[in-house]
Design a protein around this motif. Structure first.
Motif, PDB file in Angstrom:
ATOM      1  N   MET A 120       0.747  -1.097   0.156  1.00 35.87           N
ATOM      2  CA  MET A 120       0.067   0.083   0.017  1.00 35.87           C
ATOM      3  C   MET A 120       0.717   1.289   0.027  1.00 35.87           C
ATOM      4  SD  MET A 120      -2.900  -1.060   2.635  1.00 35.87           S
ATOM      5  CE  MET A 120      -4.136   0.311   2.516  1.00 35.87           C
ATOM      6  N   THR A 121       0.493   2.572  -0.769  1.00 36.33           N
ATOM      7  CA  THR A 121       1.196   3.481  -0.769  1.00 36.33           C
ATOM      8  C   THR A 121       0.783   4.255   0.694  1.00 36.33           C
ATOM      9  OG1 THR A 121      -0.536   4.825  -1.799  1.00 36.33           O
ATOM     10  CG2 THR A 121       1.084   3.490  -3.162  1.00 36.33           C
ATOM     11  N   LEU A 122       1.488   5.387   0.845  1.00 34.98           N
ATOM     12  CA  LEU A 122       1.154   6.249   1.720  1.00 34.98           C
ATOM     13  C   LEU A 122      -0.136   6.879   1.794  1.00 34.98           C
ATOM     14  CD1 LEU A 122       2.242   7.853   4.437  1.00 34.98           C
ATOM     15  CD2 LEU A 122       3.331   9.593   2.789  1.00 34.98           C
ATOM     16  N   ASP A 123      -0.596   7.240   0.664  1.00 33.31           N
ATOM     17  CA  ASP A 123      -1.684   7.939   0.580  1.00 33.31           C
ATOM     18  C   ASP A 123      -2.912   6.853   0.678  1.00 33.31           C
ATOM     19  OD1 ASP A 123      -0.695  10.391  -0.083  1.00 33.31           O
ATOM     20  OD2 ASP A 123      -0.940  10.369  -2.197  1.00 33.31           O
ATOM     21  N   GLU A 124      -2.760   5.712   0.109  1.00 34.28           N
ATOM     22  CA  GLU A 124      -3.774   4.396   0.386  1.00 34.28           C
ATOM     23  C   GLU A 124      -3.882   4.289   1.888  1.00 34.28           C
ATOM     24  OE1 GLU A 124      -3.236   2.278  -3.707  1.00 34.28           O
ATOM     25  OE2 GLU A 124      -2.044   1.559  -2.060  1.00 34.28           O
ATOM     26  N   ILE A 125      -2.919   4.291   2.545  1.00 33.88           N
ATOM     27  CA  ILE A 125      -2.776   3.783   4.017  1.00 33.88           C
ATOM     28  C   ILE A 125      -3.511   5.076   4.675  1.00 33.88           C
ATOM     29  CG2 ILE A 125      -1.382   3.751   6.146  1.00 33.88           C
ATOM     30  CD1 ILE A 125       0.312   2.090   4.639  1.00 33.88           C
ATOM     31  N   LYS A 126      -3.364   6.527   4.707  1.00 35.74           N
ATOM     32  CA  LYS A 126      -3.906   7.451   4.975  1.00 35.74           C
ATOM     33  C   LYS A 126      -5.318   7.504   4.943  1.00 35.74           C
ATOM     34  CE  LYS A 126      -1.583  11.189   4.719  1.00 35.74           C
ATOM     35  NZ  LYS A 126      -0.740  12.487   4.098  1.00 35.74           N
ATOM     36  N   ASN A 180       0.190  -9.765  11.435  1.00 33.06           N
ATOM     37  CA  ASN A 180       0.301 -10.156  10.244  1.00 33.06           C
ATOM     38  C   ASN A 180       0.347  -8.969   9.191  1.00 33.06           C
ATOM     39  OD1 ASN A 180      -0.542 -12.874  10.457  1.00 33.06           O
ATOM     40  ND2 ASN A 180      -2.661 -12.189  10.860  1.00 33.06           N
ATOM     41  N   ALA A 181       0.690  -7.732   9.632  1.00 32.00           N
ATOM     42  CA  ALA A 181       1.208  -6.669   8.566  1.00 32.00           C
ATOM     43  C   ALA A 181       2.341  -6.919   8.023  1.00 32.00           C
ATOM     44  CB  ALA A 181       1.126  -5.380   9.302  1.00 32.00           C
ATOM     45  N   PRO A 182       2.687  -6.440   6.707  1.00 29.15           N
ATOM     46  CA  PRO A 182       3.960  -6.682   6.214  1.00 29.15           C
ATOM     47  C   PRO A 182       5.093  -6.075   7.143  1.00 29.15           C
ATOM     48  CG  PRO A 182       2.406  -5.989   4.595  1.00 29.15           C
ATOM     49  CD  PRO A 182       1.869  -6.083   5.847  1.00 29.15           C
ATOM     50  N   SER A 183       6.168  -6.622   7.219  1.00 29.26           N
ATOM     51  CA  SER A 183       7.106  -6.076   7.956  1.00 29.26           C
ATOM     52  C   SER A 183       8.185  -4.984   7.550  1.00 29.26           C
ATOM     53  CB  SER A 183       8.307  -7.161   8.496  1.00 29.26           C
ATOM     54  OG  SER A 183       7.446  -8.381   9.153  1.00 29.26           O
ATOM     55  N   GLU A 202      -7.019  -3.871  11.479  1.00 32.07           N
ATOM     56  CA  GLU A 202      -8.303  -4.363  10.740  1.00 32.07           C
ATOM     57  C   GLU A 202      -8.677  -3.273   9.675  1.00 32.07           C
ATOM     58  OE1 GLU A 202     -12.808  -5.532  11.799  1.00 32.07           O
ATOM     59  OE2 GLU A 202     -11.378  -5.402  13.325  1.00 32.07           O
ATOM     60  N   ALA A 203      -8.579  -2.001  10.013  1.00 33.17           N
ATOM     61  CA  ALA A 203      -8.914  -0.708   9.330  1.00 33.17           C
ATOM     62  C   ALA A 203      -7.963  -0.902   8.086  1.00 33.17           C
ATOM     63  CB  ALA A 203      -8.892   0.294  10.029  1.00 33.17           C
ATOM     64  N   LEU A 204      -6.860  -1.502   8.249  1.00 34.46           N
ATOM     65  CA  LEU A 204      -5.742  -1.257   7.162  1.00 34.46           C
ATOM     66  C   LEU A 204      -5.954  -2.761   6.223  1.00 34.46           C
ATOM     67  CD1 LEU A 204      -2.596   0.190   8.891  1.00 34.46           C
ATOM     68  CD2 LEU A 204      -4.170   1.245   7.298  1.00 34.46           C
ATOM     69  N   GLY A 205      -6.985  -3.438   6.446  1.00 38.22           N
ATOM     70  CA  GLY A 205      -7.315  -4.818   5.654  1.00 38.22           C
ATOM     71  C   GLY A 205      -6.313  -5.923   5.901  1.00 38.22           C
TER      72      GLY A 205
END
Length: 234
Positions: A1-7, A70-73, A59-62
């Motif tokens: 995910m890009t910075l904008d997508e995460i924001k 489980n988030a990418p490291s 969860e909000a970040l999918g």
């Protein structure tokens, strides 16, 4: 995910960003949320979540299975086929103990990140620690009897203590990584105060031989957090 997508995902999930800053020249961005959560967004497109309310933010970040990590490291803590490779190390004035710990971790195939050996890039000590903890999944705090102290007027209570910087950095690491990912290796436990009475902390005492007395327990704790350690190297 890009910075904008995460924001955008955070905004849609109801999370407000309190601050946004560049986390080193080649790491990415660090977003601090008003609820105490931290999202590190790396230039590779990966991200991880630290601080408070991690399952809800994930969860909000999918992230599937938000109750676990489980988030990418971060690039520095990405898993190889054998697990994580970098570990943060905090120590006081006992250079011999620090050297033994560092050598032991390197024999295990790990890369110790030692604060005073890392570039500051104009950052304060706290900013520097925040930046580099994004690269690790575990920290080892080496608490050695470097200082003495007691309550005012109670000289009979004098005891050895860890250095104040060690206690401060330990608290920051506990806040960022969580209790299960910080081990406190305590030298000469019978002669010194524990640096904290918080319940659930991982204390690994040893008397003289760090490798012989502390290594098995430390390796076990790190293995539960994704580090592969060859028992033959203990």
């Amino acid at each position: 995910m890009t910075l904008d997508e995460i924001k955008n995902a955070l905004e849609q999930g109801g999370y407000a960003i309190n601050s946004e800053k560049r986390a080193g020249n080649d790491l990415g961005w660090q977003l601090r949320l008003t609820n105490g959560g931290i999202v590190n967004v790396f230039d590779t497109g990966n991200f991880n979540v630290q601080g408070k309310c991690q399952p809800e933010i994930k969860e909000a970040l999918g992230v599937v299975g938000s109750g676990s990590s489980n988030a990418p490291s971060a690039p520095g803590s990405q898993k190889s086929n054998n697990g994580y490779t970098k570990v943060f190390v905090v120590y006081g004035h006992d250079e011999t103990a620090k050297n033994h710990l560092e050598a032991m971790l390197r024999r295990w195939g790990l890369e110790p990140l030692i604060l005073d050996q890392l570039p500051s890039e104009g950052q304060t000590l706290i900013e520097k620690l925040e930046t580099y903890t994004a690269e690790v999944n575990f920290a080892v705090v080496l608490a050695t009897p470097d200082d003495e102290g007691h309550r005012a007027g109670h000289d009979d209570e004098k005891a050895f203590r860890a250095r104040q910087n060690v206690v401060l950095e330990m608290g920051m690491l506990l806040s960022v990584l969580g209790r299960s990912r910080v081990a406190i290796v305590l030298k000469q436990q019978s002669n010194m105060e524990r640096p904290s009475d918080i319940q659930g902390l991982i204390y690994i005492p040893y008397k003289d031989d760090l490798q012989k007395e502390a290594a098995p327990t430390l390796a076990k704790e790190m293995s539960t957090q994704g580090y592969h350690i060859d028992v033959a190297k203990l």
